[in-house]
Design a protein around this motif. Structure first.
Motif, PDB file in Angstrom:
ATOM      1  N   ARG A  35       0.855  -1.196   0.000  1.00  0.00           N
ATOM      2  CA  ARG A  35       0.000   0.000   0.000  1.00  0.00           C
ATOM      3  C   ARG A  35       0.880   1.232   0.000  1.00  0.00           C
ATOM      4  O   ARG A  35       2.045   1.173   0.369  1.00  0.00           O
ATOM      5  CB  ARG A  35      -0.966   0.018   1.174  1.00  0.00           C
ATOM      6  CG  ARG A  35      -0.326   0.268   2.529  1.00  0.00           C
ATOM      7  CD  ARG A  35      -1.397   0.524   3.588  1.00  0.00           C
ATOM      8  NE  ARG A  35      -0.835   0.722   4.891  1.00  0.00           N
ATOM      9  CZ  ARG A  35      -0.318   1.875   5.333  1.00  0.00           C
ATOM     10  NH1 ARG A  35      -0.302   2.931   4.555  1.00  0.00           N
ATOM     11  NH2 ARG A  35       0.159   1.974   6.561  1.00  0.00           N
ATOM     12  N   ASP A  36       0.303   2.374  -0.393  1.00  0.00           N
ATOM     13  CA  ASP A  36       1.032   3.638  -0.325  1.00  0.00           C
ATOM     14  C   ASP A  36       1.378   3.931   1.127  1.00  0.00           C
ATOM     15  O   ASP A  36       0.621   3.579   2.040  1.00  0.00           O
ATOM     16  CB  ASP A  36       0.184   4.790  -0.871  1.00  0.00           C
ATOM     17  CG  ASP A  36       0.399   5.051  -2.344  1.00  0.00           C
ATOM     18  OD1 ASP A  36       1.427   4.595  -2.884  1.00  0.00           O
ATOM     19  OD2 ASP A  36      -0.445   5.713  -2.949  1.00  0.00           O
ATOM     20  N   ARG A  37       2.494   4.588   1.326  1.00  0.00           N
ATOM     21  CA  ARG A  37       2.932   4.969   2.659  1.00  0.00           C
ATOM     22  C   ARG A  37       3.579   6.345   2.581  1.00  0.00           C
ATOM     23  O   ARG A  37       3.967   6.801   1.522  1.00  0.00           O
ATOM     24  CB  ARG A  37       3.951   3.970   3.208  1.00  0.00           C
ATOM     25  CG  ARG A  37       3.398   2.565   3.360  1.00  0.00           C
ATOM     26  CD  ARG A  37       4.466   1.585   3.814  1.00  0.00           C
ATOM     27  NE  ARG A  37       4.006   0.217   3.697  1.00  0.00           N
ATOM     28  CZ  ARG A  37       3.253  -0.418   4.568  1.00  0.00           C
ATOM     29  NH1 ARG A  37       2.863   0.202   5.650  1.00  0.00           N
ATOM     30  NH2 ARG A  37       2.897  -1.666   4.380  1.00  0.00           N
ATOM     31  N   TRP A  78      -5.674   8.374   1.412  1.00  0.00           N
ATOM     32  CA  TRP A  78      -5.968   7.989   2.802  1.00  0.00           C
ATOM     33  C   TRP A  78      -7.209   8.736   3.293  1.00  0.00           C
ATOM     34  O   TRP A  78      -8.119   8.128   3.863  1.00  0.00           O
ATOM     35  CB  TRP A  78      -4.767   8.294   3.702  1.00  0.00           C
ATOM     36  CG  TRP A  78      -5.041   8.013   5.139  1.00  0.00           C
ATOM     37  CD1 TRP A  78      -5.473   8.894   6.093  1.00  0.00           C
ATOM     38  CD2 TRP A  78      -4.945   6.749   5.804  1.00  0.00           C
ATOM     39  NE1 TRP A  78      -5.636   8.262   7.295  1.00  0.00           N
ATOM     40  CE2 TRP A  78      -5.316   6.947   7.145  1.00  0.00           C
ATOM     41  CE3 TRP A  78      -4.572   5.478   5.388  1.00  0.00           C
ATOM     42  CZ2 TRP A  78      -5.325   5.915   8.075  1.00  0.00           C
ATOM     43  CZ3 TRP A  78      -4.578   4.451   6.327  1.00  0.00           C
ATOM     44  CH2 TRP A  78      -4.954   4.669   7.647  1.00  0.00           C
ATOM     45  N   SER A  81     -10.473   7.557   1.587  1.00  0.00           N
ATOM     46  CA  SER A  81     -10.817   6.218   2.074  1.00  0.00           C
ATOM     47  C   SER A  81     -11.390   6.280   3.484  1.00  0.00           C
ATOM     48  O   SER A  81     -12.393   5.640   3.788  1.00  0.00           O
ATOM     49  CB  SER A  81      -9.562   5.343   2.035  1.00  0.00           C
ATOM     50  OG  SER A  81      -9.774   4.151   2.725  1.00  0.00           O
TER      51      SER A  81
END
Length: 178
Positions: A35-37, A78, A81
């Protein structure tokens, strides 16, 4: 695969030693594949895997240059979501983005974008779900629980009171007490 006798050099070439910029980069890619971080999260996770500050920085800078690490994209995805899954106010969303290590100027931009039309729509969705979960409570108890719930979700007092006034006109619930 057998163990290497003590004192013998590693069979791995120096370019892929456990703690090298190359393996730090590979580990970072694997973490971003899941996942993106944020830069902060990635650095923390790489540190937990034993990579030095220099190795982490080299890997992270390389990912950023290649466009794989984009904090603005992360923060926007983020926030969308979280708001879809769990309607919350700007205060709570700010806390979550801060905890992820998103830079302050990006937090402000994302909050401005997410709440372009205000926080009332999200507050209304959160309130409706909470009220539906408390159908048998007396109005005063229900109102108190809804207020505390909306406060925990980070909605402003003004929005909470406005929604309670609307609800009172519709359902006869008690007035907002500040």
């Amino acid at each position: 695969m057998g163990r290497r006798p003590e004192g013998q050099p590693s069979a791995r070439p120096p370019s892929v030693r456990r703690n090298s910029p190359s393996t730090a980069y590979q580990a970072a890619v694997a973490l971003l594949t899941a996942r993106d971080r944020t830069r902060f999260e990635l650095s923390r996770l790489l540190a937990a895997r034993g990579f030095s500050q220099d190795e982490r920085e080299l890997a992270i800078n390389r990912l950023k240059e290649q466009g794989h690490l984009d904090e603005r994209r992360f923060a926007t995805i983020w926030a969308r979501s979280r708001l879809r899954a769990k309607p919350m106010g700007p205060y709570r969303l700010r806390q979550e983005l801060d905890a992820k290590g998103v830079e302050e100027h990006l937090v402000r931009e994302v909050l401005r974008e997410m709440y372009e039309d205000g926080e009332e729509a999200a507050a209304r969705r959160a309130m409706a779900a909470k009220v539906a979960a408390l159908p048998r409570l007396p109005a005063a108890s229900r109102t108190g629980r809804v207020v505390r719930f909306l406060q925990r979700r980070g909605f402003s007092t003004q929005v909470i009171c406005r929604l309670l006034r609307e609800g009172r006109q519709t359902h006869g619930d008690h007035e907002c007490a500040g």
